[in-house]
Design a protein around this motif. Structure first.
Motif, PDB file in Angstrom:
ATOM      1  N   ILE A   1       0.848  -1.181   0.000  1.00 51.35           N
ATOM      2  CA  ILE A   1       0.000   0.000   0.000  1.00 51.35           C
ATOM      3  C   ILE A   1       0.889   1.239   0.000  1.00 51.35           C
ATOM      4  N   ALA A   2       0.379   2.301  -0.611  1.00 51.90           N
ATOM      5  CA  ALA A   2       1.090   3.588  -0.643  1.00 51.90           C
ATOM      6  C   ALA A   2       0.033   4.676  -0.550  1.00 51.90           C
ATOM      7  N   SER A   3      -0.188   5.154   0.650  1.00 50.88           N
ATOM      8  CA  SER A   3      -1.248   6.124   0.901  1.00 50.88           C
ATOM      9  C   SER A   3      -0.716   7.550   0.842  1.00 50.88           C
ATOM     10  N   ARG A   4      -1.081   8.270  -0.192  1.00 46.29           N
ATOM     11  CA  ARG A   4      -0.737   9.688  -0.343  1.00 46.29           C
ATOM     12  C   ARG A   4       0.775   9.921  -0.263  1.00 46.29           C
ATOM     13  N   SER A   5       1.544   8.959  -0.749  1.00 50.00           N
ATOM     14  CA  SER A   5       2.998   9.028  -0.530  1.00 50.00           C
ATOM     15  C   SER A   5       3.839   8.950  -1.794  1.00 50.00           C
ATOM     16  N   ILE A   6       3.221   8.820  -2.973  1.00 49.59           N
ATOM     17  CA  ILE A   6       4.023   8.646  -4.191  1.00 49.59           C
ATOM     18  C   ILE A   6       4.339  10.019  -4.785  1.00 49.59           C
ATOM     19  N   ALA A   7       5.291  10.713  -4.184  1.00 52.94           N
ATOM     20  CA  ALA A   7       5.774  11.995  -4.702  1.00 52.94           C
ATOM     21  C   ALA A   7       7.165  11.753  -5.259  1.00 52.94           C
ATOM     22  N   VAL A   8       7.225  11.237  -6.469  1.00 48.45           N
ATOM     23  CA  VAL A   8       8.492  10.771  -7.037  1.00 48.45           C
ATOM     24  C   VAL A   8       8.688  11.328  -8.441  1.00 48.45           C
ATOM     25  N   ALA A   9       9.951  11.368  -8.859  1.00 49.68           N
ATOM     26  CA  ALA A   9      10.261  11.830 -10.210  1.00 49.68           C
ATOM     27  C   ALA A   9       9.860  10.794 -11.255  1.00 49.68           C
ATOM     28  N   ASP A  10       9.922   9.508 -10.884  1.00 51.21           N
ATOM     29  CA  ASP A  10       9.626   8.426 -11.830  1.00 51.21           C
ATOM     30  C   ASP A  10       8.475   7.595 -11.271  1.00 51.21           C
ATOM     31  N   LEU A  11       7.256   7.972 -11.609  1.00 49.54           N
ATOM     32  CA  LEU A  11       6.069   7.273 -11.105  1.00 49.54           C
ATOM     33  C   LEU A  11       6.033   5.837 -11.606  1.00 49.54           C
ATOM     34  N   GLY A  12       6.390   5.628 -12.868  1.00 50.33           N
ATOM     35  CA  GLY A  12       6.367   4.270 -13.419  1.00 50.33           C
ATOM     36  C   GLY A  12       7.266   3.329 -12.643  1.00 50.33           C
ATOM     37  N   ALA A  13       8.453   3.802 -12.281  1.00 51.55           N
ATOM     38  CA  ALA A  13       9.382   2.969 -11.506  1.00 51.55           C
ATOM     39  C   ALA A  13       8.812   2.655 -10.139  1.00 51.55           C
ATOM     40  N   ALA A  14       8.121   3.614  -9.522  1.00 54.59           N
ATOM     41  CA  ALA A  14       7.513   3.376  -8.215  1.00 54.59           C
ATOM     42  C   ALA A  14       6.412   2.329  -8.314  1.00 54.59           C
ATOM     43  N   LEU A  15       5.580   2.433  -9.333  1.00 60.11           N
ATOM     44  CA  LEU A  15       4.521   1.436  -9.529  1.00 60.11           C
ATOM     45  C   LEU A  15       5.122   0.053  -9.780  1.00 60.11           C
ATOM     46  N   ASP A  16       6.199  -0.004 -10.562  1.00 64.14           N
ATOM     47  CA  ASP A  16       6.855  -1.285 -10.854  1.00 64.14           C
ATOM     48  C   ASP A  16       7.440  -1.907  -9.586  1.00 64.14           C
ATOM     49  N   LYS A  17       8.010  -1.073  -8.706  1.00 64.75           N
ATOM     50  CA  LYS A  17       8.569  -1.602  -7.458  1.00 64.75           C
ATOM     51  C   LYS A  17       7.474  -2.190  -6.582  1.00 64.75           C
ATOM     52  N   LEU A  18       6.355  -1.489  -6.470  1.00 67.84           N
ATOM     53  CA  LEU A  18       5.249  -2.001  -5.665  1.00 67.84           C
ATOM     54  C   LEU A  18       4.731  -3.314  -6.244  1.00 67.84           C
ATOM     55  N   THR A  19       4.591  -3.353  -7.563  1.00 70.41           N
ATOM     56  CA  THR A  19       4.098  -4.564  -8.229  1.00 70.41           C
ATOM     57  C   THR A  19       5.041  -5.744  -8.007  1.00 70.41           C
ATOM     58  N   ALA A  20       6.351  -5.481  -8.111  1.00 72.26           N
ATOM     59  CA  ALA A  20       7.335  -6.551  -7.956  1.00 72.26           C
ATOM     60  C   ALA A  20       7.387  -7.080  -6.533  1.00 72.26           C
ATOM     61  N   THR A  21       7.055  -6.240  -5.555  1.00 74.99           N
ATOM     62  CA  THR A  21       7.169  -6.624  -4.144  1.00 74.99           C
ATOM     63  C   THR A  21       5.954  -7.395  -3.653  1.00 74.99           C
ATOM     64  N   ALA A  22       4.784  -7.135  -4.252  1.00 70.04           N
ATOM     65  CA  ALA A  22       3.533  -7.752  -3.789  1.00 70.04           C
ATOM     66  C   ALA A  22       3.298  -9.120  -4.433  1.00 70.04           C
ATOM     67  N   ARG A  23       2.812 -10.044  -3.619  1.00 73.64           N
ATOM     68  CA  ARG A  23       2.425 -11.348  -4.156  1.00 73.64           C
ATOM     69  C   ARG A  23       1.006 -11.325  -4.720  1.00 73.64           C
ATOM     70  N   ARG A  24       0.138 -10.451  -4.168  1.00 76.46           N
ATOM     71  CA  ARG A  24      -1.263 -10.485  -4.599  1.00 76.46           C
ATOM     72  C   ARG A  24      -1.796  -9.137  -5.085  1.00 76.46           C
ATOM     73  N   ARG A  25      -1.595  -8.047  -4.318  1.00 79.92           N
ATOM     74  CA  ARG A  25      -2.357  -6.840  -4.596  1.00 79.92           C
ATOM     75  C   ARG A  25      -1.559  -5.593  -4.208  1.00 79.92           C
ATOM     76  N   VAL A  26      -1.818  -4.490  -4.919  1.00 75.13           N
ATOM     77  CA  VAL A  26      -1.227  -3.188  -4.603  1.00 75.13           C
ATOM     78  C   VAL A  26      -2.340  -2.150  -4.570  1.00 75.13           C
ATOM     79  N   CYS A  27      -2.279  -1.244  -3.598  1.00 73.99           N
ATOM     80  CA  CYS A  27      -3.272  -0.175  -3.460  1.00 73.99           C
ATOM     81  C   CYS A  27      -2.552   1.139  -3.186  1.00 73.99           C
ATOM     82  N   ALA A  28      -2.973   2.199  -3.845  1.00 71.66           N
ATOM     83  CA  ALA A  28      -2.333   3.500  -3.646  1.00 71.66           C
ATOM     84  C   ALA A  28      -3.363   4.602  -3.809  1.00 71.66           C
ATOM     85  N   THR A  29      -3.101   5.731  -3.167  1.00 69.80           N
ATOM     86  CA  THR A  29      -3.915   6.921  -3.406  1.00 69.80           C
ATOM     87  C   THR A  29      -3.022   8.034  -3.921  1.00 69.80           C
ATOM     88  N   LEU A  30      -3.549   8.747  -4.928  1.00 69.60           N
ATOM     89  CA  LEU A  30      -2.836   9.863  -5.545  1.00 69.60           C
ATOM     90  C   LEU A  30      -3.812  11.014  -5.743  1.00 69.60           C
TER      91      LEU A  30
END
Length: 293
Positions: A135-164
């Motif tokens: 999960i990433a709640s109101r915390s994705i303030a990054v220069a490379d959003l795609g890389a952040a999404l990829d990291k979350l996806t790679a780390t999770a076995r089942r599900r990812v949730c974020a708010t932007l």
């Protein structure tokens, strides 16, 4: 000749990088270390937390990485429910506040971890497929959003949730821009995330959560100064007369808005707040990592 109606693919990752370059530089860990001195988990709107956890649909017993956990608005209740949680943040100050809350509540299943979006997560002990849900709640303030999404996806076995953000950044109160006669700002980060995930073959879910925010001020003068700083990037483009008019409008608005922070308190608190809180609408984006085209 038949017209080709197919549109060329949009480079959402590239658009995000260009969008970020035009934005104000994001805050660093030192900024949040300082802000943590006034934060507690009580600052988190309970309605927001409850709705995030409802939409996240985390199953009993699942492990969680809470990336950008702050003071533990989500990590603490998840730990209280018995989940094993890694609460990660780049601010030592925020993690310290969370650790104090965990100790006070006797929660032992949450592990604070100092880690940024840009760090090597595996080197920090967060390996690929090491948790069930990220999960990433109101915390994705990054220069490379795609890389952040990829990291979350790679780390999770089942599900990812974020708010932007769906509109203005929460640090930008568009009411102030309107009152001062300045152009309003928008930051529809959630649309970039949704489209990036769709391009990666996922089927992202979307919902919306509202949160309220009550900033505190020691005086009207402090409120004036804080809001002037908010619009500083537009200030030099105004004439002296326009600046004066904008300040007069802001002053009059604050006269009608500022009230004691706790109107029912027995002690005479010197702090002030706005009568009407700032309301922010967040885009909740979730995806199941094994469900893709």
């Amino acid at each position: 000749m038949t017209e080709n109606l197919l549109l060329a693919p949009i480079d959402w990752d590239g658009r995000w990088r260009a969008f970020q370059e035009a934005r104000r530089h994001r805050d660093d860990a030192a900024h949040w270390d300082e802000r943590s001195k006034t934060f507690t988990t009580a600052d988190a709107p309970s309605a927001y937390v409850e709705e995030f956890l409802r939409l996240a649909a985390i199953r009993p017993g699942e492990s969680v990485l809470d990336m950008g956990c702050g003071t533990g608005a989500l990590s603490v209740p998840l730990g209280q429910e018995g989940h094993t949680v890694i609460g990660a943040d780049f601010s030592a100050g925020m993690l310290s506040v969370m650790k104090k809350t965990l100790d006070e509540k006797g929660v032992t299943s949450v592990t604070p971890l100092r880690m940024s979006w840009e760090d090597d997560w595996a080197a920090k002990g967060v390996a690929p497929k090491s948790v069930d849900v990220c999960i990433a709640s109101r915390s994705i303030a990054v220069a490379d959003l795609g890389a952040a999404l990829d990291k979350l996806t790679a780390t999770a076995r089942r599900r990812v949730c974020a708010t932007l953000a769906t509109g203005a950044s929460p640090r930008q109160d568009n009411r102030v821009f309107r009152i001062m006669g300045l152009p309003e700002e928008e930051a529809k980060d959630y649309l970039f995330a949704f489209n990036m995930l769709a391009d990666r073959g996922f089927y992202p879910e979307a919902a919306y959560i509202k949160s309220t925010r009550h900033d505190l001020f020691a005086s009207k003068e402090e409120a004036m100064a804080r809001y002037q700083k908010m619009v500083a990037h537009l200030w030099d483009g105004l004439s002296a007369a326009q600046q004066q008019t904008a300040l007069e409008r802001l002053s009059a608005w604050l006269d009608g808005q500022l009230v004691p922070a706790n109107e029912t308190a027995e002690d005479d608190s010197p702090l002030l707040r706005l009568r009407d809180p700032q309301v922010t609408t967040w885009g909740f984006i979730a995806w199941n990592v094994t469900d893709r085209a």
